[in-house]
Design a protein around this motif. Structure first.
Motif, PDB file in Angstrom:
ATOM      1  N   MET A   1      32.037 117.877  91.148  1.00 21.84           N
ATOM      2  CA  MET A   1      33.196 117.658  90.315  1.00 21.84           C
ATOM      3  C   MET A   1      32.825 116.683  89.199  1.00 21.84           C
ATOM      4  SD  MET A   1      36.875 116.028  91.339  1.00 21.84           S
ATOM      5  CE  MET A   1      37.798 117.444  91.854  1.00 21.84           C
ATOM      6  N   ALA A   2      33.249 116.990  88.006  1.00 23.00           N
ATOM      7  CA  ALA A   2      32.940 116.151  86.845  1.00 23.00           C
ATOM      8  C   ALA A   2      33.762 114.865  86.877  1.00 23.00           C
ATOM      9  CB  ALA A   2      33.224 116.913  85.560  1.00 23.00           C
ATOM     10  N   GLU A   3      33.143 113.804  86.415  1.00 23.96           N
ATOM     11  CA  GLU A   3      33.834 112.518  86.329  1.00 23.96           C
ATOM     12  C   GLU A   3      34.906 112.582  85.243  1.00 23.96           C
ATOM     13  OE1 GLU A   3      32.315 108.039  86.389  1.00 23.96           O
ATOM     14  OE2 GLU A   3      31.619 109.129  84.627  1.00 23.96           O
ATOM     15  N   THR A   4      36.082 112.053  85.536  1.00 21.62           N
ATOM     16  CA  THR A   4      37.160 112.005  84.553  1.00 21.62           C
ATOM     17  C   THR A   4      36.816 110.982  83.479  1.00 21.62           C
ATOM     18  OG1 THR A   4      38.789 112.564  86.236  1.00 21.62           O
ATOM     19  CG2 THR A   4      39.621 111.553  84.225  1.00 21.62           C
ATOM     20  N   ILE A   5      36.970 111.374  82.223  1.00 21.83           N
ATOM     21  CA  ILE A   5      36.775 110.465  81.097  1.00 21.83           C
ATOM     22  C   ILE A   5      38.053 110.474  80.282  1.00 21.83           C
ATOM     23  CG2 ILE A   5      35.482 109.992  78.990  1.00 21.83           C
ATOM     24  CD1 ILE A   5      33.074 111.364  80.318  1.00 21.83           C
ATOM     25  N   ARG A   6      38.600 109.286  80.080  1.00 20.38           N
ATOM     26  CA  ARG A   6      39.804 109.142  79.276  1.00 20.38           C
ATOM     27  C   ARG A   6      39.480 108.274  78.071  1.00 20.38           C
ATOM     28  NH1 ARG A   6      41.676 108.646  84.680  1.00 20.38           N
ATOM     29  NH2 ARG A   6      43.246 110.208  85.209  1.00 20.38           N
ATOM     30  N   THR A   7      40.052 108.622  76.926  1.00 19.29           N
ATOM     31  CA  THR A   7      39.825 107.856  75.707  1.00 19.29           C
ATOM     32  C   THR A   7      41.156 107.342  75.172  1.00 19.29           C
ATOM     33  OG1 THR A   7      39.979 109.845  74.333  1.00 19.29           O
ATOM     34  CG2 THR A   7      37.770 109.182  75.067  1.00 19.29           C
ATOM     35  N   GLY A   8      41.060 106.289  74.387  1.00 19.23           N
ATOM     36  CA  GLY A   8      42.256 105.731  73.797  1.00 19.23           C
ATOM     37  C   GLY A   8      41.892 104.783  72.677  1.00 19.23           C
ATOM     38  N   GLY A   9      42.910 104.184  72.110  1.00 16.74           N
ATOM     39  CA  GLY A   9      42.668 103.244  71.036  1.00 16.74           C
ATOM     40  C   GLY A   9      43.948 102.780  70.385  1.00 16.74           C
ATOM     41  N   CYS A  10      43.752 102.076  69.317  1.00 17.75           N
ATOM     42  CA  CYS A  10      44.869 101.459  68.593  1.00 17.75           C
ATOM     43  C   CYS A  10      45.534 102.452  67.635  1.00 17.75           C
ATOM     44  CB  CYS A  10      44.371 100.231  67.841  1.00 17.75           C
ATOM     45  SG  CYS A  10      43.249 100.630  66.480  1.00 17.75           S
ATOM     46  N   LEU A  11      46.598 102.009  67.019  1.00 14.89           N
ATOM     47  CA  LEU A  11      47.366 102.842  66.095  1.00 14.89           C
ATOM     48  C   LEU A  11      46.559 103.272  64.872  1.00 14.89           C
ATOM     49  CD1 LEU A  11      50.131 104.046  65.325  1.00 14.89           C
ATOM     50  CD2 LEU A  11      50.693 101.839  64.291  1.00 14.89           C
ATOM     51  N   CYS A  12      45.752 102.373  64.309  1.00 14.76           N
ATOM     52  CA  CYS A  12      45.008 102.708  63.084  1.00 14.76           C
ATOM     53  C   CYS A  12      43.661 103.376  63.362  1.00 14.76           C
ATOM     54  CB  CYS A  12      44.819 101.465  62.212  1.00 14.76           C
ATOM     55  SG  CYS A  12      43.619 100.267  62.834  1.00 14.76           S
ATOM     56  N   GLY A  13      43.211 103.410  64.617  1.00 15.09           N
ATOM     57  CA  GLY A  13      41.955 104.053  64.971  1.00 15.09           C
ATOM     58  C   GLY A  13      40.733 103.164  64.834  1.00 15.09           C
ATOM     59  N   ASN A  14      40.915 101.923  64.447  1.00 10.73           N
ATOM     60  CA  ASN A  14      39.810 100.982  64.265  1.00 10.73           C
ATOM     61  C   ASN A  14      39.185 100.572  65.602  1.00 10.73           C
ATOM     62  OD1 ASN A  14      38.245  99.376  62.470  1.00 10.73           O
ATOM     63  ND2 ASN A  14      39.469  97.584  62.988  1.00 10.73           N
ATOM     64  N   LEU A  15      39.987 100.445  66.640  1.00 16.18           N
ATOM     65  CA  LEU A  15      39.544 100.050  67.974  1.00 16.18           C
ATOM     66  C   LEU A  15      39.659 101.246  68.899  1.00 16.18           C
ATOM     67  CD1 LEU A  15      38.756  97.984  70.137  1.00 16.18           C
ATOM     68  CD2 LEU A  15      41.165  97.283  70.233  1.00 16.18           C
ATOM     69  N   ARG A  16      38.565 101.615  69.528  1.00 14.36           N
ATOM     70  CA  ARG A  16      38.530 102.766  70.436  1.00 14.36           C
ATOM     71  C   ARG A  16      37.945 102.321  71.767  1.00 14.36           C
ATOM     72  NH1 ARG A  16      41.463 106.542  70.044  1.00 14.36           N
ATOM     73  NH2 ARG A  16      39.986 107.919  71.040  1.00 14.36           N
ATOM     74  N   TYR A  17      38.327 103.005  72.831  1.00 11.69           N
ATOM     75  CA  TYR A  17      37.748 102.723  74.148  1.00 11.69           C
ATOM     76  C   TYR A  17      37.649 104.005  74.962  1.00 11.69           C
ATOM     77  CZ  TYR A  17      42.507 102.925  75.995  1.00 11.69           C
ATOM     78  OH  TYR A  17      43.764 103.351  76.340  1.00 11.69           O
ATOM     79  N   GLU A  18      36.870 103.899  76.032  1.00  5.30           N
ATOM     80  CA  GLU A  18      36.701 105.002  76.972  1.00  5.30           C
ATOM     81  C   GLU A  18      36.662 104.398  78.370  1.00  5.30           C
ATOM     82  OE1 GLU A  18      33.696 108.287  76.280  1.00  5.30           O
ATOM     83  OE2 GLU A  18      32.732 107.195  77.935  1.00  5.30           O
ATOM     84  N   VAL A  19      37.344 105.048  79.315  1.00  4.84           N
ATOM     85  CA  VAL A  19      37.250 104.680  80.721  1.00  4.84           C
ATOM     86  C   VAL A  19      36.791 105.902  81.500  1.00  4.84           C
ATOM     87  CG1 VAL A  19      38.820 102.715  80.776  1.00  4.84           C
ATOM     88  CG2 VAL A  19      39.753 104.999  81.004  1.00  4.84           C
ATOM     89  N   ARG A  20      35.894 105.665  82.456  1.00  5.94           N
ATOM     90  CA  ARG A  20      35.312 106.743  83.256  1.00  5.94           C
ATOM     91  C   ARG A  20      35.737 106.585  84.708  1.00  5.94           C
ATOM     92  NH1 ARG A  20      32.182 104.392  80.041  1.00  5.94           N
ATOM     93  NH2 ARG A  20      31.059 103.163  81.585  1.00  5.94           N
ATOM     94  N   GLY A  21      36.049 107.704  85.330  1.00  2.33           N
ATOM     95  CA  GLY A  21      36.486 107.675  86.716  1.00  2.33           C
ATOM     96  C   GLY A  21      37.967 107.347  86.821  1.00  2.33           C
TER      97      GLY A  21
END
Length: 125
Positions: free
Chosen positions: A1-21
């Motif tokens: 089974m593939a690891e879940t990857i979720r992405t997100g960030g701020c309103l303007c798109g300047n700050l981005r992040y990713e969480v795995r699992g």
């Protein structure tokens, strides 16, 4: 089974992040600080371990709460043993992360419907 990857960030798109699992905990917090940070009645959050988290772009931190210095969006809280993601900043909405607890229920708005099976704690769980 593939690891879940979720992405997100701020309103303007300047700050981005990713969480795995999957997060190891999560819920709703009705404390005064979370209400002020979100500008609403509660914060919906989930926590991952630091090794599951990566971020790009600049951020500032005030009292442990990190936000984009350009648009002001609060995205996450970083500590030595966990990263608390503000789930409203995930790219996918709605998401499948359900609250497991409600903290600071003594400050919970009485008009909010209860979530069956979710324990409520008067303060921190």
């Amino acid at each position: 089974m593939a690891e879940t990857i979720r992405t997100g960030g701020c309103l303007c798109g300047n700050l981005r992040y990713e969480v795995r699992g999957e997060p190891f905990k999560g819920g709703l917090c009705h404390c005064t600080d979370c209400r002020k940070v979100t500008g609403t009645s509660f914060l919906h959050y989930a926590d991952w371990r630091p090794h599951q988290f990566t971020q790009t772009g600049p951020f500032e931190t005030y009292d442990g709460r990190s936000f984009c210095p350009r648009c002001g969006s609060h995205c996450f809280n970083i500590s030595d043993d966990q990263i608390e993601i503000h789930l409203g900043t995930l790219d996918d909405a709605p998401n499948d992360i359900k609250p497991l607890v409600e903290g600071w229920a003594k400050r919970r708005e009485p008009w909010l419907p209860t979530i069956p099976g979710i324990p409520m704690f008067p303060e921190d769980p």
